[in-house]
Design a protein around this motif. Structure first.
Motif, PDB file in Angstrom:
ATOM      1  N   UNK A 299       0.816  -1.220   0.000  1.00 52.05           N
ATOM      2  CA  UNK A 299       0.000   0.000   0.000  1.00 52.05           C
ATOM      3  C   UNK A 299       0.850   1.271   0.000  1.00 52.05           C
ATOM      4  N   UNK A 300       2.157   1.153  -0.206  1.00 53.33           N
ATOM      5  CA  UNK A 300       3.022   2.333  -0.117  1.00 53.33           C
ATOM      6  C   UNK A 300       2.753   3.300  -1.256  1.00 53.33           C
ATOM      7  N   UNK A 301       2.733   4.571  -0.904  1.00 53.25           N
ATOM      8  CA  UNK A 301       2.440   5.629  -1.865  1.00 53.25           C
ATOM      9  C   UNK A 301       3.722   6.404  -2.155  1.00 53.25           C
ATOM     10  N   UNK A 302       3.989   6.617  -3.415  1.00 54.73           N
ATOM     11  CA  UNK A 302       5.241   7.260  -3.813  1.00 54.73           C
ATOM     12  C   UNK A 302       5.362   8.657  -3.223  1.00 54.73           C
ATOM     13  N   UNK A 303       4.293   9.450  -3.288  1.00 49.66           N
ATOM     14  CA  UNK A 303       4.375  10.831  -2.797  1.00 49.66           C
ATOM     15  C   UNK A 303       4.557  10.883  -1.287  1.00 49.66           C
ATOM     16  N   UNK A 304       3.904   9.983  -0.555  1.00 48.81           N
ATOM     17  CA  UNK A 304       4.095   9.945   0.889  1.00 48.81           C
ATOM     18  C   UNK A 304       5.529   9.542   1.218  1.00 48.81           C
ATOM     19  N   UNK A 305       6.066   8.559   0.482  1.00 47.17           N
ATOM     20  CA  UNK A 305       7.451   8.140   0.714  1.00 47.17           C
ATOM     21  C   UNK A 305       8.419   9.277   0.443  1.00 47.17           C
ATOM     22  N   UNK A 306       8.175  10.045  -0.592  1.00 44.39           N
ATOM     23  CA  UNK A 306       9.052  11.174  -0.911  1.00 44.39           C
ATOM     24  C   UNK A 306       9.015  12.223   0.188  1.00 44.39           C
ATOM     25  N   UNK A 307       7.832  12.476   0.734  1.00 46.00           N
ATOM     26  CA  UNK A 307       7.710  13.449   1.824  1.00 46.00           C
ATOM     27  C   UNK A 307       8.485  12.980   3.048  1.00 46.00           C
TER      28      UNK A 307
END
Length: 518
Positions: A299-307
């Protein structure tokens, strides 16, 4: 045979972690009538146990809370100002400075401070003027901060609006121009202290990121019995009094993973609990690295990971506790001080002296908990602490490079030995009955969860010298109220983050819940 569906427990808001910003947001939301669940995912408890004592994790550097507008706003609404006033007491003298060839007290009282500096330095008036100017920054920036600026300013419109307001504020401009005194031994003291008062590292440190936290603290350092964990304990008590729930302060509660549904966090699952806690809003009061590990891989989200990846640990606090008989302390050694050792690589050492607290391991209460949860919180629970009158604890700490953790316990022990030797240099008669390092002690939390006082570098552009992670995330109902939001403002930043997140969540909760049905 199909297993029974997991039980769902519904809340208006879920708070994950023990950091102050999240607890402030939780208490304010509870006060405003919402159902809140706090999971004390990474709390340290009231010290750790070693050698028959309950020992502090770190020295505590607190400014007078009544001097911080955000504290007045949050704790005033919560009706906690009187309780906090009883918990906090001022240091006297405020700070003792131990430099090679110099030993003096820095007091808020100008006459007393002037006498101390005149005894030690030929240029005492210049040093005193520079030190006084640093303290004045708090007053100069006050009107601007009382307006609750949108820190951290993340959009073009917010930045443009606040830049105009900042440029028109003459007092704020003076505060932004203030820097620690140069060309004088006090320069190293001032710059070194900023690391212990904020959570930001890296260059350039400028503007309010340097001056504000130090200036507030110079208004009168406070001490608190039980350290910052006592402050968290008071917050837990208030949250419960307001009808909401706290898990983890009495019995371990560890979040196993976040439940993700599309672009929302639907709930959290705890270790050893088959149920799921569902919340319309979720507030993270833990560090970015810890939060990222809670997101399931699928469920990992790219934009959340970048933040979350915009944060890097640069340094962390390494503490050493020295337990010794009270009569072995030198006469005149203040309860709070800073030491600039001959070991320049080690940097400034901050120490705090307190009464030792004995721990009776035989009286430890049994607490039913899962094996993983128990391993995550060793040393918690047990007999009530008993302060002694004949033993003292000197808790000394330095800020060391983040790479020290990766080099293993032997390397950490070597750094701790250097801190201990520096302190024993000013304790000439000391014969310690115990020397203990929180990161290495068996009775303390271990590993990456033990982040006593991290210093972060953050890949976000600064505004007025302040940079940090946005309160909002790419997940529609997930908000950040951690010390990484406004790291350069230290304690004040945590309180500001809590106030702003409480307002954001309250606005969200007023909207119709799309999952609630007609």
């Amino acid at each position: 045979m199909a297993s029974a569906p997991a039980t769902k427990r519904h809340h208006d808001a879920l708070v994950i972690g023990s950091q102050l910003g999240g607890l402030v947001a939780a208490a304010l939301l509870a006060k405003r009538g919402h159902r809140v669940l706090v999971v004390d995912h990474d709390g340290l408890g009231e010290g750790y146990h070693d050698g028959g004592y309950t020992l502090p994790y770190a020295p505590v550097l607190l400014p007078p809370l009544k001097s911080i507008p955000a504290a007045e706003s949050a704790f005033g609404e919560l009706g906690m100002l009187t309780d906090l006033g009883r918990l906090l007491t001022p240091h006297d003298p405020e700070l003792q400075v131990l430099l090679p060839g110099h030993r003096f007290d820095l007091s808020r009282d100008a006459a007393r401070r002037g006498r101390e500096l005149s005894r030690e330095f030929a240029d005492a008036k210049a040093a005193d003027a520079a030190w006084s100017a640093l303290g004045a920054v708090a007053d100069q920036a006050e009107p601007f901060l009382k307006g609750e600026p949108p820190f951290p300013a993340t959009g073009f419109f917010d930045r443009w609006k606040e830049k105009r307001r900042a440029n028109a504020d003459a007092g704020l401009q003076k505060a932004l121009a203030a820097t620690p005194p140069e060309g004088h031994p006090l320069a190293a003291v001032a710059r070194g202290l900023t690391g212990f008062l904020s959570y930001r590292d890296g260059a350039p440190l400028q503007g309010l990121a340097v001056s504000r936290a130090l200036a507030l603290w110079l208004r009168g350092p406070q001490r608190i019995s039980g350290g910052r964990e006592a402050l968290r304990g008071l917050m837990h008590k208030r949250i419960r009094e307001l009808g909401s729930e706290v898990l983890g302060s009495e019995r371990a509660a560890i979040v196993e993973e976040l439940q993700i549904a599309g672009s929302r966090v639907s709930g959290v699952k705890l270790v050893g609990d088959e149920g799921v806690h569902v919340g319309r809003a979720v507030i993270s009061a833990t560090d970015a690295g810890a939060l990222r590990r809670l997101v399931p891989p699928q469920a990992r989200k790219k934009k959340l990971a970048e933040q979350l990846d915009a944060v890097r640990l640069k340094r962390f606090l390494l503490a050493v506790n020295i337990v010794l008989p009270a009569e072995q302390l030198p006469a005149g050694l203040a309860p709070l001080g800073v030491l600039a050792p001959a070991d320049e690589e080690l940097g400034l050492i901050v120490y705090e002296v307190s009464n030792a607290v004995r721990h009776d391991a035989s009286a430890k209460k049994a607490r039913p908990e899962s094996g993983e949860a128990k391993a995550a919180r060793p040393g918690s629970g047990g007999a009530s602490p008993a302060p002694t009158t004949d033993q003292r604890v000197v808790c000394a700490a330095a800020l060391v490079p983040a790479q020290a953790r990766d080099l293993g316990d032997e390397h950490l022990d070597g750094l701790a030995t250097r801190v201990r030797e520096a302190m024993l240099g000013v304790l000439p008669f000391a014969r310690p009955s115990l020397v203990s390092v929180p990161q290495l002690a068996k009775g303390a939390q271990r590993g990456s969860r033990l982040q006593l006082h991290p210093l972060f570098e953050i890949d976000e552009p600064p505004f007025l010298g302040i940079t940090g992670l946005s309160l909002d995330t790419p997940m529609k109902n997930l908000f950040l109220a951690s010390r990484e939001v406004l790291p350069g403002l230290g304690l004040e930043g945590e309180l500001l983050a809590g106030l702003r997140v409480a307002s954001k969540v309250q606005a969200l909760l007023k909207k119709k819940d799309p999952l609630a049905g007609p």
